[in-house]
Design a protein around this motif. Structure first.
Motif, PDB file in Angstrom:
ATOM      1  N   ALA A  93       0.838  -1.208   0.000  1.00 51.80           N
ATOM      2  CA  ALA A  93       0.000   0.000   0.000  1.00 51.80           C
ATOM      3  C   ALA A  93       0.870   1.254   0.000  1.00 51.80           C
ATOM      4  CB  ALA A  93      -0.945  -0.006   1.190  1.00 51.80           C
ATOM      5  N   PHE A 119       0.925   4.197  -2.943  1.00 50.22           N
ATOM      6  CA  PHE A 119       0.680   5.622  -2.680  1.00 50.22           C
ATOM      7  C   PHE A 119       1.871   6.473  -3.098  1.00 50.22           C
ATOM      8  CE2 PHE A 119      -3.078   4.953   0.014  1.00 50.22           C
ATOM      9  CZ  PHE A 119      -3.804   6.073  -0.337  1.00 50.22           C
ATOM     10  N   PHE A 157      -3.739  -0.493  -7.445  1.00 47.47           N
ATOM     11  CA  PHE A 157      -3.706   0.521  -6.388  1.00 47.47           C
ATOM     12  C   PHE A 157      -4.933   0.372  -5.489  1.00 47.47           C
ATOM     13  CE2 PHE A 157      -4.803   5.053  -5.265  1.00 47.47           C
ATOM     14  CZ  PHE A 157      -3.775   5.239  -4.357  1.00 47.47           C
ATOM     15  N   LEU A 171       3.351   6.702   3.941  1.00 46.95           N
ATOM     16  CA  LEU A 171       3.146   5.909   5.163  1.00 46.95           C
ATOM     17  C   LEU A 171       2.098   6.566   6.058  1.00 46.95           C
ATOM     18  CD1 LEU A 171       3.943   3.550   6.995  1.00 46.95           C
ATOM     19  CD2 LEU A 171       5.810   4.948   7.873  1.00 46.95           C
ATOM     20  N   ARG A 172       2.152   7.897   6.134  1.00 47.17           N
ATOM     21  CA  ARG A 172       1.193   8.623   6.965  1.00 47.17           C
ATOM     22  C   ARG A 172      -0.238   8.405   6.446  1.00 47.17           C
ATOM     23  NH1 ARG A 172      -0.306  13.923   6.915  1.00 47.17           N
ATOM     24  NH2 ARG A 172       1.186  14.419   5.299  1.00 47.17           N
ATOM     25  N   LEU A 173      -0.411   8.461   5.125  1.00 50.21           N
ATOM     26  CA  LEU A 173      -1.743   8.265   4.529  1.00 50.21           C
ATOM     27  C   LEU A 173      -2.238   6.843   4.771  1.00 50.21           C
ATOM     28  CD1 LEU A 173      -1.286  10.124   1.109  1.00 50.21           C
ATOM     29  CD2 LEU A 173      -2.340  10.980   3.200  1.00 50.21           C
ATOM     30  N   VAL A 174      -1.333   5.876   4.618  1.00 50.52           N
ATOM     31  CA  VAL A 174      -1.713   4.475   4.785  1.00 50.52           C
ATOM     32  C   VAL A 174      -2.103   4.204   6.245  1.00 50.52           C
ATOM     33  CG1 VAL A 174      -0.777   2.134   4.768  1.00 50.52           C
ATOM     34  CG2 VAL A 174      -0.433   3.616   2.797  1.00 50.52           C
ATOM     35  N   LEU A 175      -1.347   4.760   7.186  1.00 48.16           N
ATOM     36  CA  LEU A 175      -1.689   4.565   8.599  1.00 48.16           C
ATOM     37  C   LEU A 175      -3.023   5.228   8.919  1.00 48.16           C
ATOM     38  CD1 LEU A 175       1.780   4.986  10.356  1.00 48.16           C
ATOM     39  CD2 LEU A 175       0.579   2.887   9.763  1.00 48.16           C
ATOM     40  N   HIS A 176      -3.293   6.353   8.252  1.00 44.93           N
ATOM     41  CA  HIS A 176      -4.588   7.006   8.430  1.00 44.93           C
ATOM     42  C   HIS A 176      -5.710   6.073   7.962  1.00 44.93           C
ATOM     43  CE1 HIS A 176      -7.707  10.141   8.223  1.00 44.93           C
ATOM     44  NE2 HIS A 176      -8.012   9.615   7.065  1.00 44.93           N
ATOM     45  N   LEU A 177      -5.533   5.469   6.791  1.00 46.43           N
ATOM     46  CA  LEU A 177      -6.560   4.558   6.264  1.00 46.43           C
ATOM     47  C   LEU A 177      -6.763   3.361   7.190  1.00 46.43           C
ATOM     48  CD1 LEU A 177      -5.829   4.504   2.424  1.00 46.43           C
ATOM     49  CD2 LEU A 177      -7.774   5.534   3.588  1.00 46.43           C
ATOM     50  N   LEU A 178      -5.677   2.882   7.799  1.00 49.91           N
ATOM     51  CA  LEU A 178      -5.776   1.735   8.713  1.00 49.91           C
ATOM     52  C   LEU A 178      -6.648   2.047   9.928  1.00 49.91           C
ATOM     53  CD1 LEU A 178      -2.302   0.015   8.954  1.00 49.91           C
ATOM     54  CD2 LEU A 178      -4.474  -1.032   8.372  1.00 49.91           C
ATOM     55  N   ARG A 179      -6.708   3.324  10.289  1.00 49.44           N
ATOM     56  CA  ARG A 179      -7.508   3.719  11.456  1.00 49.44           C
ATOM     57  C   ARG A 179      -8.967   3.957  11.090  1.00 49.44           C
ATOM     58  NH1 ARG A 179      -2.797   6.835  12.706  1.00 49.44           N
ATOM     59  NH2 ARG A 179      -3.728   8.574  11.620  1.00 49.44           N
ATOM     60  N   GLN A 180      -9.304   3.970   9.778  1.00 52.93           N
ATOM     61  CA  GLN A 180     -10.681   4.229   9.373  1.00 52.93           C
ATOM     62  C   GLN A 180     -11.509   2.937   9.402  1.00 52.93           C
ATOM     63  OE1 GLN A 180     -11.215   7.572   8.999  1.00 52.93           O
ATOM     64  NE2 GLN A 180      -9.056   7.507   9.552  1.00 52.93           N
ATOM     65  N   PRO A 233      -5.514  13.086   5.313  1.00 52.22           N
ATOM     66  CA  PRO A 233      -4.908  14.215   6.015  1.00 52.22           C
ATOM     67  C   PRO A 233      -3.869  14.918   5.141  1.00 52.22           C
ATOM     68  CG  PRO A 233      -4.045  12.135   6.844  1.00 52.22           C
ATOM     69  CD  PRO A 233      -5.154  11.782   5.902  1.00 52.22           C
ATOM     70  N   ALA A 265      -4.733  -2.797  -3.422  1.00 54.57           N
ATOM     71  CA  ALA A 265      -3.756  -2.741  -2.327  1.00 54.57           C
ATOM     72  C   ALA A 265      -4.374  -2.063  -1.104  1.00 54.57           C
ATOM     73  CB  ALA A 265      -2.501  -1.998  -2.777  1.00 54.57           C
ATOM     74  N   ARG A 272       5.578   3.523  13.254  1.00 53.38           N
ATOM     75  CA  ARG A 272       6.594   4.329  12.586  1.00 53.38           C
ATOM     76  C   ARG A 272       7.919   4.264  13.324  1.00 53.38           C
ATOM     77  NH1 ARG A 272       2.876   9.439  11.290  1.00 53.38           N
ATOM     78  NH2 ARG A 272       1.789   8.464  13.024  1.00 53.38           N
ATOM     79  N   LEU A 299      -5.261  -4.098   2.311  1.00 54.16           N
ATOM     80  CA  LEU A 299      -4.570  -3.595   3.497  1.00 54.16           C
ATOM     81  C   LEU A 299      -5.523  -3.533   4.680  1.00 54.16           C
ATOM     82  CD1 LEU A 299      -2.090  -1.931   4.766  1.00 54.16           C
ATOM     83  CD2 LEU A 299      -3.484   0.056   4.204  1.00 54.16           C
ATOM     84  N   ARG A 300      -6.652  -2.846   4.460  1.00 54.18           N
ATOM     85  CA  ARG A 300      -7.567  -2.618   5.581  1.00 54.18           C
ATOM     86  C   ARG A 300      -8.261  -3.905   6.000  1.00 54.18           C
ATOM     87  NH1 ARG A 300      -9.443  -2.486   9.346  1.00 54.18           N
ATOM     88  NH2 ARG A 300     -10.772  -1.038  10.501  1.00 54.18           N
ATOM     89  N   ILE A 316       3.900  12.695  -3.676  1.00 54.27           N
ATOM     90  CA  ILE A 316       3.746  11.914  -2.445  1.00 54.27           C
ATOM     91  C   ILE A 316       5.025  11.109  -2.220  1.00 54.27           C
ATOM     92  CG2 ILE A 316       2.361  10.180  -1.215  1.00 54.27           C
ATOM     93  CD1 ILE A 316       0.498  12.361  -1.877  1.00 54.27           C
TER      94      ILE A 316
END
Lengths: 208, 208
Positions: free
Chosen positions: A12, A16, B45, A28-37, B20, B48, B91, B52-53, A22
């Motif tokens: 992922a 991105f 894309f 990584l920041r965007l992917v971690l954000h998606l993981l929290r959704q 974000p 992925a 991270r 991931l989620r 990007i």
């Protein structure tokens, strides 16, 4: 290359970071954000991307992006079909539509003539513009391309193709932006804005 | 709100601008970029993100992101199982792994104690850390949290929970970064780096 503990995460992040502007950290920041959704929200996001690429088409008349063969603007009965605004790409259509001041149609060239990038007239929707003008009741076209050498070349090319037709060819006004101060304007813009001066109008508030 | 000629385009732009740090203009730029890519690449894309989620899990031992119940780090026979590094999130794991200097295990708290944000010890993986230490042959834990008030509070909380156990508790070294000049260092960092001075070592090049 980072050491990820998850291949799915790595995949992922790599996808991105292929996007323009990007980098790895932002990715990584965007992917971690998606993981929290919520799972459904992420599915919705993935689905919007997939459908966009699979289902979006280009309008057969104006070559703007559309969900149907003929776009909403071209098929609207409220638009002035005697007027075509020629633009480089979709973003220009959005910008002009956002002004709420234009009620004609568009023609999206898909770029401008740029020999340096190997883009010639045949790579753009110029031939289809000429055909469209021949086969319809268009009375005026407005050239709204960038004021770069490439934009000027494209304007001139289109002008030469249309000059012997009974059609008015205009270009959007260039000048000092509203609110800008003269002392900070560049000379070319200021020079053109003096040459292309307009009759003075009392600034009556918009009646709408 | 922009006037898009395509609902699909609008949906994709809206989804991207929920991320974000991605505004409407950047979002449109990213979406137009995807439109120019091959269909398969865009599917890849979207896929992925969806996988991931849906498929990513948290390691049952260290709570790091993983593709399996127990992550690659926890299950590796080459890692030193007597050493646990306590970090805030994924991270930090990636940053430490990238140094290539650490060969122990991790414990990911999932945040730090922050009453202002309503995050207490029970919201974090602290209880599971204590259990993990009780049930294993861990000899040392290294606290590697931020040097903020919240980080210090969390360090202290963990220290109090572990102080009567036969286990070494250390914290990562704080001081002037390698290559930094003293005159630009902040007073707190400089003060700590003097208090926590280390025996002088000849700077022998890395033998690897």
């Amino acid at each position: 290359m980072e050491n990820f503990s998850s291949k799915l995460l790595q995949a992922a992040v790599e996808e991105f970071s292929k996007l323009p502007g990007i980098g790895r950290k932002t990715s990584l920041r965007l992917v971690l954000h998606l993981l929290r959704q919520e799972k459904e929200d992420v599915s919705f996001f993935a689905n919007a991307i997939e459908r966009l690429r699979k289902e979006v088409v280009y309008c057969k008349t104006c070559h703007n992006i559309s969900d149907k063969e003929i776009c909403d603007i071209c098929s609207s009965p409220r638009r002035d079909k005697s007027l075509i605004c020629v633009v480089e790409d979709l973003r220009d259509v959005i910008a002009i539509e956002n002004t709420g001041q234009y009620h004609g149609l568009y023609h999206v060239l898909g770029g401008i003539i740029s020999p340096m990038d190997g883009i010639g007239p045949d790579d753009l929707q110029i031939e289809s513009l000429i055909k469209r003008i021949n086969n319809s009741s268009v009375q005026e076209i407005i050239l709204a391309l960038s004021t770069t050498m490439e934009g000027d070349t494209t304007n001139f090319y289109i002008y030469r193709k249309l000059e012997d037709k009974k059609i008015k060819i205009s270009a959007i006004a260039r000048g000092i932006a509203i609110g800008d101060e003269l002392e900070y304007a560049d000379e070319v813009t200021l020079g053109r804005s003096i040459m292309n001066r307009t009759p003075y109008q009392l600034n009556i508030p918009n009646p709408r």
